[in-house]
Design a protein around this motif. Structure first.
Motif, short mmCIF file in Angstrom:
data_model
loop_
_atom_site.label_atom_id
_atom_site.label_comp_id
_atom_site.label_asym_id
_atom_site.label_seq_id
_atom_site.Cartn_x
_atom_site.Cartn_y
_atom_site.Cartn_z
N LEU A 206 35.27 -3.26 92.22
CA LEU A 206 35.85 -3.83 91.00
C LEU A 206 35.59 -2.91 89.81
CD1 LEU A 206 34.73 -7.55 91.43
CD2 LEU A 206 36.98 -6.57 91.90
N MET A 207 34.34 -2.45 89.72
CA MET A 207 33.99 -1.58 88.60
C MET A 207 34.78 -0.28 88.65
SD MET A 207 29.92 -1.85 88.26
CE MET A 207 29.09 -3.31 87.68
N VAL A 208 34.83 0.34 89.82
CA VAL A 208 35.53 1.62 89.92
C VAL A 208 37.01 1.45 89.57
CG1 VAL A 208 36.19 3.48 91.48
CG2 VAL A 208 33.87 2.58 91.54
N GLY A 209 37.59 0.34 90.02
CA GLY A 209 38.98 0.05 89.63
C GLY A 209 39.12 -0.04 88.12
N GLY A 210 38.17 -0.73 87.50
CA GLY A 210 38.20 -0.86 86.04
C GLY A 210 38.05 0.49 85.36
N TRP A 211 37.12 1.32 85.87
CA TRP A 211 36.93 2.66 85.27
C TRP A 211 38.23 3.45 85.31
CZ3 TRP A 211 32.08 4.65 88.41
CH2 TRP A 211 31.00 3.78 88.18
N LEU A 212 38.91 3.40 86.47
CA LEU A 212 40.14 4.19 86.59
C LEU A 212 41.17 3.73 85.55
CD1 LEU A 212 40.61 4.60 90.43
CD2 LEU A 212 40.06 6.35 88.73
N MET A 213 41.31 2.42 85.41
CA MET A 213 42.27 1.92 84.43
C MET A 213 41.93 2.42 83.03
SD MET A 213 42.69 -1.98 85.74
CE MET A 213 44.30 -2.40 85.12
N LEU A 214 40.64 2.42 82.72
CA LEU A 214 40.22 2.86 81.39
C LEU A 214 40.40 4.37 81.21
CD1 LEU A 214 36.99 0.69 80.97
CD2 LEU A 214 39.25 0.26 80.03
N LEU A 215 39.96 5.13 82.23
CA LEU A 215 40.03 6.60 82.10
C LEU A 215 41.48 7.07 82.00
CD1 LEU A 215 37.24 7.63 84.63
CD2 LEU A 215 37.16 7.87 82.14
N LEU A 216 42.38 6.36 82.70
CA LEU A 216 43.78 6.78 82.68
C LEU A 216 44.47 6.48 81.34
CD1 LEU A 216 44.91 5.81 86.29
CD2 LEU A 216 44.69 8.11 85.32
N SER A 217 43.82 5.68 80.51
CA SER A 217 44.46 5.39 79.22
C SER A 217 44.02 6.38 78.14
CB SER A 217 44.14 3.96 78.80
OG SER A 217 42.76 3.81 78.67
N ALA A 218 43.36 7.46 78.56
CA ALA A 218 42.86 8.44 77.58
C ALA A 218 43.94 8.97 76.62
CB ALA A 218 42.17 9.59 78.30
N PRO A 219 45.10 9.41 77.13
CA PRO A 219 46.10 9.94 76.20
C PRO A 219 46.56 8.89 75.18
CG PRO A 219 46.69 10.47 78.47
CD PRO A 219 45.54 9.53 78.53
N ALA A 220 46.70 7.64 75.63
CA ALA A 220 47.14 6.59 74.72
C ALA A 220 46.11 6.37 73.62
CB ALA A 220 47.38 5.29 75.49
N LEU A 221 44.82 6.43 73.98
CA LEU A 221 43.78 6.25 72.96
C LEU A 221 43.80 7.40 71.95
CD1 LEU A 221 40.74 4.85 74.96
CD2 LEU A 221 42.35 3.64 73.51
N ASP A 222 44.05 8.62 72.45
CA ASP A 222 44.18 9.76 71.54
C ASP A 222 45.32 9.50 70.56
OD1 ASP A 222 42.11 11.27 72.44
OD2 ASP A 222 43.31 12.48 73.81
N ALA A 223 46.46 9.04 71.09
CA ALA A 223 47.63 8.80 70.24
C ALA A 223 47.34 7.71 69.21
CB ALA A 223 48.83 8.43 71.10
N LEU A 224 46.57 6.69 69.61
CA LEU A 224 46.26 5.59 68.69
C LEU A 224 45.45 6.02 67.48
CD1 LEU A 224 45.57 2.46 70.91
CD2 LEU A 224 47.14 2.61 68.99
N THR A 225 44.83 7.21 67.56
CA THR A 225 44.15 7.75 66.39
C THR A 225 45.08 7.78 65.17
OG1 THR A 225 42.82 9.16 67.80
CG2 THR A 225 42.96 9.80 65.50
N LEU A 226 46.37 7.98 65.45
CA LEU A 226 47.35 8.09 64.37
C LEU A 226 47.94 6.75 63.98
CD1 LEU A 226 49.14 11.22 65.81
CD2 LEU A 226 47.74 11.18 63.75
N GLY A 227 47.41 5.65 64.51
CA GLY A 227 47.95 4.34 64.20
C GLY A 227 48.99 3.92 65.22
N GLU A 228 49.35 2.62 65.16
CA GLU A 228 50.20 2.07 66.21
C GLU A 228 51.63 2.61 66.15
OE1 GLU A 228 49.76 -2.13 66.61
OE2 GLU A 228 47.60 -1.93 66.96
#
Lengths: 338, 264
Positions: A206-228
Motif C-alpha cells: 500500500l505504501m509503495v503504491g502511494g509513493w509511486l502516485m506521489l513521486l509521479l506527480s513531481a512535474p505537476a507540483l513544479d508547475a503549481l509553483t506558478l499558481g493554478e
C-alpha cells in the motif's frame, strides 16, 4: 532518480541523494543492532543462511527486522507525503495529516481496540487503521468534491480531523476500564516497537503504491509553483493531480498510522529542512524528503532505545519534542520575513 | 485557419454579466492589444481564450477544434499564458523557473533536451535576464520578476502567447523592449494577444486593438480607429493629447472628465 533535472544540477543532486542513502543504510544496520536483547548480527545471519532457528534469528527476524523496516517505510511515507502536501497547498506549514487521513486512521485502530478485536486477529489493528484512512478519503471527496480548491481541501481536512478526534475522545471516555483507555492512549502515541513482519507485509505494498502516485506527480507540483492558472496552461489537469496526491497520501500515511500510531512532525519538518538542498523545487523535493523522513524516523527510533530512561519513550513523543520547537523557530522566521 | 476563434461568448460572475455576445478571433502573425477600463473583463476574456475558464455561453475553438477535442498537454504546447501578477510560491532560482515553461514538452524521467535548453536560453536572452539566472526569485525586483515570468511563457515556444499586462511593472526601457519582443514574435508567425493599459504602446505596437467596455467589445480594429476621441471619452472618460513622431501617432491621457459621458 532525477525528475526533470537539468544537467547542471545533476552532480550535486546525485551526491546529496547518495549521502542520504548511505546514511539510511548505516541507520538501518544500527537499528538492527541496537536493542535490549543481545544480538550478534553475523551469527544470526549465519544461522538464517544455515536454515537454523535460534534465539539469535528470532530476535533478528521477529523483533529487530520489523522495527527497522517499518522505520524505513513509515519515515519515507511521512517525508514524501509531507513534501507532496506542501507542494499541493503551496504552503510550508502543510503536513501529511492535513487532509484528515492520519486522524481517521488512528480512529480506525482505536475502534478496533474499543471493541476488543485487537486480540482476535493479529492484523485487526492495521486493517482498522486502513479502513479509517479509506473512509477519510471518501468523506473528503464528498465534502470537497473533485474540483475543490486548496482552501476547501484544508477546511474539509480540518473538519475530518476534528471529528475523528472527537470520536477518539468518545472511545476513551466510554472505555470499559482504565487499562483499556491506557492501552489506546499508548498506542496513539506512536511507536515502532513490537510490530510483526506480517504487519510489514500488509502495509508495504500500500505504501509503495502511494509513493509511486506521489513521486509521479513531481512535474505537476513544479508547475503549481506558478499558481493554478499557469499550471493548467502548462497542460496539467489539476482535478486529476489533486486526486492522485490525495490518494497517494491516504495510502502512504493511512497505512503508516495504521501500524505505528501517529508519528507527528516528521512530514512537516523534513521537507522544510531539505527544501533548500533541491533549489526549492517541489518536484525534486519529493524523493529527497522521503529519504530524509526515513533517516529521521530510523534515527529517532534508535534514540528512544538508547535513552537511559525507566520506560522507553514512544517514538511519537520524541518526534513531537523535536518538531514543536522547530515549528516555533519557523514561525519566528516567517514573522521576520513579512 | 484561425489560431483562436470565439463565437458569441459571454461571461458572468454570479449575477453580474461581465460581457456578452463577444466575437473574437486571432490569426497567427498578428499582435492584438486588449484595452479597456478596470473591471471591463479583459483578464476574464484572456482566461477564456487561454481555456482556463469556460465561457458561460458561446464556443471557443483552438486551431479549428473545440478545447475538449485537445489533449491538455498538446494544447499547452501551442498556447502559452502569462497571468497578470502571477504568483511564484517557492523561491526557486530564475533559470529553474524559466525552465518550467518546457514542462509540456518534457517526457518523464528525461533530462533537458537540446531543444529545451535552446528555448530557455532564447527566452532568457530575449527578456534580458540571462545575467539573473542564478539568483533566486526572492532576490530580484518586481520588474525583473515580470521579465522572468515573461521568459517562462516564451520558453513554451508556443504558436500563441496570451499575456495579461506584461509591461505594467517594467521600466521604460524594458517596456519598449518587451513590446518589440511581442512584435517580433508576431513577425515570426506567432499570434499574440496582450492586455495593455498604456495607450501609446497599444497604438504603436499592435496590429489591431479590442476595446472592452459596456459589457462587450465597444470598438475593434486598427489602433487609429479604436483610439479615437469618442471611444476614449466614452470608455475611459478621458481626453487624450496626441502627437506624431516618425510618421507614427502617439497619445497620452491628458485629463479626465468629472462626469460620466451620459451626464455631460
Amino acid at each position: 532518480m532525477m525528475i526533470f533535472g537539468s544537467q547542471r544540477g545533476l552532480a550535486p543532486a546525485v551526491l546529496t541523494h547518495g549521502t542520504i542513502l548511505g546514511g539510511i543504510g548505516a541507520l538501518f544496520v544500527l537499528s538492527l543492532a541496537i536493542g535490549y536483547a543481545a544480538l550478534d548480527i553475523p551469527t544470526a545471519l549465519n544461522d538464517i543462511v544455515g536454515g537454523r532457528t535460534t534465539p539469535q534469528t528470532v530476535v533478528l527476524v521477529e523483533l529487530r527486522l520489523p522495527r527497522a523496516l517499518l522505520g524505513l517505510l513509515v519515515g519515507f511515507s511521512l517525508g514524501v507525503s509531507g513534501a507532496a502536501m506542501q507542494g499541493l497547498m503551496r504552503n510550508p506549514l502543510a503536513e501529511p495529516g492535513i487532509i484528515g487521513v492520519s486522524g481517521t486512521a488512528a480512529l480506525g485502530a482505536v475502534v478496533v481496540f474499543y471493541f476488543g478485536w485487537a486480540g482476535a486477529l493479529t492484523l485487526a489493528l492495521p486493517l482498522g487503521g486502513i479502513a479509517g484512512a479509506v473512509f477519510a478519503t471518501l468523506l473528503l471527496y464528498v465534502l470537497a468534491g473533485r474540483g475543490a480548491g486548496t482552501t476547501t481541501l484544508i477546511l474539509a481536512g480540518v473538519s475530518i480531523n476534528s471529528f475523528a478526534g472527537a470520536l477518539t475522545a468518545l472511545a476513551l471516555n466510554l472505555a470499559p476500564n482504565p487499562y483499556a483507555a491506557l492501552e489506546i492512549v499508548y498506542w496513539l502515541l506512536g511507536s515502532l516497537a513490537d510490530r510483526s513482519l506480517d504487519q510489514v507485509w500488509l502495509v508495504m505494498p500500500l505504501m509503495v503504491g502511494g509513493w509511486l502516485m506521489l513521486l509521479l506527480s513531481a512535474p505537476a507540483l513544479d508547475a503549481l509553483t506558478l499558481g493554478e492558472d499557469a499550471a493548467r496552461s502548462l497542460g496539467f489537469d489539476l482535478g486529476r493531480v489533486r486526486l492522485q496526491l490525495i490518494a497517494g497520501t491516504a495510502l502512504a500515511v493511512g497505512s503508516a498510522v495504521a501500524v505505528t500510531g501517529a508519528i507527528g512532525f516528521v512530514g512537516f519538518v523534513v521537507p522544510h529542512v531539505l527544501r533548500p538542498l533541491v533549489g526549492h523545487r517541489p518536484g525534486r523535493l519529493l524523493l529527497m524528503s522521503g529519504l530524509g523522513g526515513a533517516a529521521l524516523v530510523l534515527a529517532a527510533d534508535i534514540a528512544v532505545r538508547l535513552l537511559p530512561l525507566r520506560v522507553e519513550l514512544k517514538l511519537g513523543v520524541i518526534t513531537a519534542l523535536i518538531g514543536a520547537p522547530f515549528l516555533f523557530h519557523l514561525i519566528y522566521r516567517l514573522r521576520s520575513e513579512i | 485557419m484561425k489560431a483562436i476563434e470565439a463565437v458569441q461568448i459571454s461571461a458572468r460572475f454570479s449575477s453580474r454579466t461581465v460581457f456578452h455576445s463577444v466575437e473574437f478571433s486571432l490569426q497567427r502573425g498578428e499582435l492584438v492589444g486588449v484595452i479597456g477600463p478596470n473591471g471591463a473583463g479583459k483578464s476574464t476574456l484572456l482566461r477564456i481564450l487561454a481555456n482556463l475558464r469556460q465561457p458561460d455561453s458561446g464556443q471557443v475553438q483552438f486551431f479549428g477544434r473545440a478545447a475538449r477535442d485537445w489533449k491538455p498537454r498538446d494544447l499547452a504546447r501551442r498556447i502559452a499564458y502569462l497571468a497578470q501578477d502571477g504568483p511564484v510560491h517557492w523561491p526557486m532560482n530564475v533559470g529553474a523557473l524559466v525552465s518550467l515553461g518546457r514542462l509540456p514538452h518534457r517526457r518523464f524521467f528525461s533530462g533537458e533536451s537540446n531543444a529545451d535548453r535552446a528555448a530557455i536560453e532564447r527566452a532568457q536572452a530575449a527578456t534580458d535576464i540571462t545575467t539573473l539566472r542564478h539568483r533566486t526569485m526572492r532576490e530580484i525586483s518586481a520588474g525583473e520578476r515580470m521579465r522572468v515570468l515573461l521568459a517562462r511563457a516564451l520558453a513554451v515556444d508556443a504558436s500563441v502567447l496570451l499575456a495579461d499586462e506584461p509591461v505594467a511593472a517594467l521600466d521604460p526601457q524594458h517596456q519598449l523592449a518587451a513590446m518589440e519582443l511581442l512584435r517580433t514574435l508576431a513577425r515570426h508567425d506567432r499570434g499574440v494577444i496582450v492586455v495593455l493599459h498604456d495607450l501609446s504602446l497599444a497604438s504603436r505596437f499592435c496590429d489591431r486593438l479590442v476595446l472592452l467596455y459596456d459589457a462587450g467589445i465597444y470598438a475593434q480594429g486598427r489602433p487609429n480607429h479604436v483610439l479615437g476621441d469618442e471611444f476614449m471619452a466614452a470608455a475611459f472618460n478621458i481626453e487624450v493629447a496626441r502627437g506624431e513622431r516618425d510618421g507614427r501617432q502617439f497619445l497620452v491621457p491628458w485629463q479626465h472628465y468629472r462626469a460620466r459621458p451620459e451626464d455631460r
